[in-house]
Design a protein around this motif. Structure first.
Motif, PDB file in Angstrom:
ATOM      1  N   UNK A 133       0.798  -1.181  -0.115  1.00 45.17           N
ATOM      2  CA  UNK A 133      -0.024   0.001   0.129  1.00 45.17           C
ATOM      3  C   UNK A 133       0.894   1.368  -0.058  1.00 45.17           C
ATOM      4  N   UNK A 134       0.324   2.277  -0.656  1.00 44.01           N
ATOM      5  CA  UNK A 134       0.973   3.619  -0.568  1.00 44.01           C
ATOM      6  C   UNK A 134      -0.028   4.458   0.258  1.00 44.01           C
ATOM      7  N   UNK A 135       0.484   5.659   0.694  1.00 41.50           N
ATOM      8  CA  UNK A 135      -0.427   6.783   1.458  1.00 41.50           C
ATOM      9  C   UNK A 135       0.207   8.109   0.890  1.00 41.50           C
ATOM     10  N   UNK A 136      -0.615   9.106   1.272  1.00 35.73           N
ATOM     11  CA  UNK A 136      -0.143  10.447   1.229  1.00 35.73           C
ATOM     12  C   UNK A 136       0.682  10.643   2.424  1.00 35.73           C
ATOM     13  N   UNK A 137       1.956  11.275   2.069  1.00 39.80           N
ATOM     14  CA  UNK A 137       2.926  11.388   2.868  1.00 39.80           C
ATOM     15  C   UNK A 137       3.988  12.820   2.713  1.00 39.80           C
ATOM     16  N   UNK A 138       4.085  13.467   3.883  1.00 42.31           N
ATOM     17  CA  UNK A 138       4.797  14.777   3.727  1.00 42.31           C
ATOM     18  C   UNK A 138       6.284  14.379   3.046  1.00 42.31           C
ATOM     19  N   UNK A 139       6.859  13.325   3.244  1.00 41.81           N
ATOM     20  CA  UNK A 139       8.101  12.791   3.001  1.00 41.81           C
ATOM     21  C   UNK A 139       8.005  12.271   1.678  1.00 41.81           C
ATOM     22  N   UNK A 140       6.926  11.911   0.955  1.00 43.48           N
ATOM     23  CA  UNK A 140       6.609  11.161  -0.377  1.00 43.48           C
ATOM     24  C   UNK A 140       7.163  11.920  -1.491  1.00 43.48           C
ATOM     25  N   UNK A 141       7.031  11.444  -2.781  1.00 46.00           N
ATOM     26  CA  UNK A 141       7.184  12.054  -4.068  1.00 46.00           C
ATOM     27  C   UNK A 141       5.865  12.911  -4.489  1.00 46.00           C
ATOM     28  N   UNK A 142       6.338  14.084  -5.064  1.00 39.83           N
ATOM     29  CA  UNK A 142       5.301  15.027  -5.623  1.00 39.83           C
ATOM     30  C   UNK A 142       4.350  13.986  -6.339  1.00 39.83           C
ATOM     31  N   UNK A 143       3.047  14.537  -6.373  1.00 37.26           N
ATOM     32  CA  UNK A 143       1.940  13.563  -7.323  1.00 37.26           C
ATOM     33  C   UNK A 143       0.818  14.498  -7.246  1.00 37.26           C
ATOM     34  N   UNK A 144       0.608  14.645  -8.519  1.00 34.05           N
ATOM     35  CA  UNK A 144      -0.651  15.737  -8.987  1.00 34.05           C
ATOM     36  C   UNK A 144      -1.645  14.887 -10.029  1.00 34.05           C
ATOM     37  N   UNK A 145      -2.891  14.959  -9.471  1.00 32.66           N
ATOM     38  CA  UNK A 145      -3.861  14.177 -10.306  1.00 32.66           C
ATOM     39  C   UNK A 145      -4.837  15.054 -10.667  1.00 32.66           C
ATOM     40  N   UNK A 146      -5.242  15.293 -11.813  1.00 34.84           N
ATOM     41  CA  UNK A 146      -6.472  15.981 -12.414  1.00 34.84           C
ATOM     42  C   UNK A 146      -7.751  15.239 -12.370  1.00 34.84           C
ATOM     43  N   UNK A 147      -8.800  15.847 -11.975  1.00 33.75           N
ATOM     44  CA  UNK A 147     -10.118  14.995 -12.200  1.00 33.75           C
ATOM     45  C   UNK A 147     -11.286  15.827 -12.687  1.00 33.75           C
ATOM     46  N   UNK A 148     -12.232  15.411 -13.515  1.00 37.91           N
ATOM     47  CA  UNK A 148     -13.227  15.917 -14.076  1.00 37.91           C
ATOM     48  C   UNK A 148     -14.371  14.979 -13.914  1.00 37.91           C
ATOM     49  N   UNK A 149     -15.447  15.335 -13.183  1.00 38.66           N
ATOM     50  CA  UNK A 149     -16.680  14.600 -12.980  1.00 38.66           C
ATOM     51  C   UNK A 149     -17.616  14.446 -14.299  1.00 38.66           C
ATOM     52  N   UNK A 150     -17.752  13.355 -14.984  1.00 37.67           N
ATOM     53  CA  UNK A 150     -18.413  13.163 -16.177  1.00 37.67           C
ATOM     54  C   UNK A 150     -20.098  13.084 -15.893  1.00 37.67           C
ATOM     55  N   UNK A 151     -20.280  12.359 -14.665  1.00 36.52           N
ATOM     56  CA  UNK A 151     -21.643  11.879 -14.396  1.00 36.52           C
ATOM     57  C   UNK A 151     -21.454  11.731 -12.983  1.00 36.52           C
ATOM     58  N   UNK A 152     -22.834  11.796 -12.190  1.00 35.50           N
ATOM     59  CA  UNK A 152     -23.179  11.086 -10.886  1.00 35.50           C
ATOM     60  C   UNK A 152     -24.089  10.322 -10.779  1.00 35.50           C
ATOM     61  N   UNK A 153     -24.288   9.298 -10.069  1.00 33.13           N
ATOM     62  CA  UNK A 153     -25.396   8.562  -9.862  1.00 33.13           C
ATOM     63  C   UNK A 153     -25.822   8.234  -8.568  1.00 33.13           C
ATOM     64  N   UNK A 154     -26.854   8.982  -8.128  1.00 34.50           N
ATOM     65  CA  UNK A 154     -27.290   9.061  -6.700  1.00 34.50           C
ATOM     66  C   UNK A 154     -27.644   7.927  -6.395  1.00 34.50           C
ATOM     67  N   UNK A 155     -28.454   6.835  -7.223  1.00 32.92           N
ATOM     68  CA  UNK A 155     -29.105   5.339  -6.571  1.00 32.92           C
ATOM     69  C   UNK A 155     -27.842   4.726  -6.161  1.00 32.92           C
TER      70      UNK A 155
END
Length: 295
Positions: free
Chosen positions: A194-216
């Motif tokens: 497993x990996x985790x967000x860590x102050x001493x970790x490597x820089x990581x950047x993710x861009x996201x765009x919500x295409x659709x949501x499904x309430x049910x």
């Protein structure tokens, strides 16, 4: 050592450049590689070995004779969906449950399947993957067909000139329609994989765009692209913002699906040797379907 011939036609944009400039400035071959090609007299233009400072003309034909290692991965027969192929590279659609490359105990990886495909089509190439996908992530993976193609594609990937787009189904309804997740990623000391967000970790950047949501179903269909390629990056980042991938048990996802709902949907880049605009879209492979029911 095997010998592989690589043919490149000079495009209009490269007219008046010479071999030295092409190799050093356009494709950025390592100095060691250039030295070996020069010493071996491995480069010819229109059938002639010429001075590397001679200006090239549109449609000149460069032939590079490459020394290739005999070290080829163990071929393993497996159905393979070829999404794009030419003399320099190969893009294939990886199914779920298959590692990208073999480990000591496993020889049924995508690399082994590609090695079998190349052998069965009488192509004397070693399968060289440019990037990887997790075992239970599906979608497009790019391979180079020779060592020089790999050098160039590796550099393009590192310089973010190869755009990779992922589709994912995340748990919960993501309120913000577009966003960037900037959080360094490191190893989790309490878990071997497993990996985790860590102050001493490597820089990581993710861009996201919500295409659709499904309430049910309490799911969000999103499109992601990465500025960095850290292990488990999308999985870690979405879990970090409270919307883990559905089916991703390792990072707290629901049991909605039998695997994490992540698919490498699209690959886009300018071909380094033909200058064509390449766009590869990977169809969904799951049976029973995961993504199709939400499109």
């Amino acid at each position: 050592m095997n010998s592989t011939r690589m043919k490149i036609i000079i495009q209009d944009e490269w007219t008046s450049m010479n071999i030295e400039e092409l190799f050093r400035n356009i494709w950025e071959f390592p100095k060691k590689v250039m030295h070996e090609l020069r010493m071996d007299k491995a480069v010819s233009v229109n059938g002639q070995v010429i001075n590397w400072n001679t200006p090239l003309k549109h449609k000149d034909e460069i032939i590079i004779n490459l020394r290739e290692s005999h070290d080829v991965d163990t071929p393993s027969p497996h159905p393979l969906e070829i999404l794009y192929e030419d003399d320099y590279l190969l893009a294939v659609n990886k199914p779920a449950g298959m590692a990208t490359h073999p480990n000591e105990n496993e020889k049924n990886s995508l690399v082994n399947a590609v090695a079998y495909y190349l052998q069965s089509t009488e192509q004397i190439h070693k399968a060289r993957h440019i990037h990887r996908l997790d075992k239970n992530t599906t979608g497009v993976v790019l391979f180079a067909k020779n060592a020089l193609s790999k050098v160039v594609l590796d550099k393009m990937l590192n310089d973010r000139k190869i755009k990779r787009t992922y589709w994912a189904l995340a748990d919960g309804i993501i309120k913000r329609r577009k966003g960037d997740i900037t959080a360094p990623i490191g190893r989790d000391r309490h878990h071997p994989t497993r990996r985790r967000v860590s102050k001493t970790g490597q820089q990581a950047i993710t861009h996201y765009n919500v295409l659709e949501t499904f309430l049910k179903e309490n799911l969000s269909l999103i499109e992601c692209s990465l500025d960095t390629g850290r292990t488990h990056q999308i999985r870690v980042h979405l879990s970090y913002i409270g919307h883990p991938l559905s089916g991703d048990k390792l990072y707290g996802g629901s049991a909605h699906f039998q695997r994490q709902a992540l698919h490498a949907r699209k690959l886009e880049f300018t071909h380094p040797f033909t200058l064509d605009n390449i766009q590869v879209i990977a169809p969904f492979l799951d049976n029973p379907p995961i993504f199709e029911q939400f499109l």
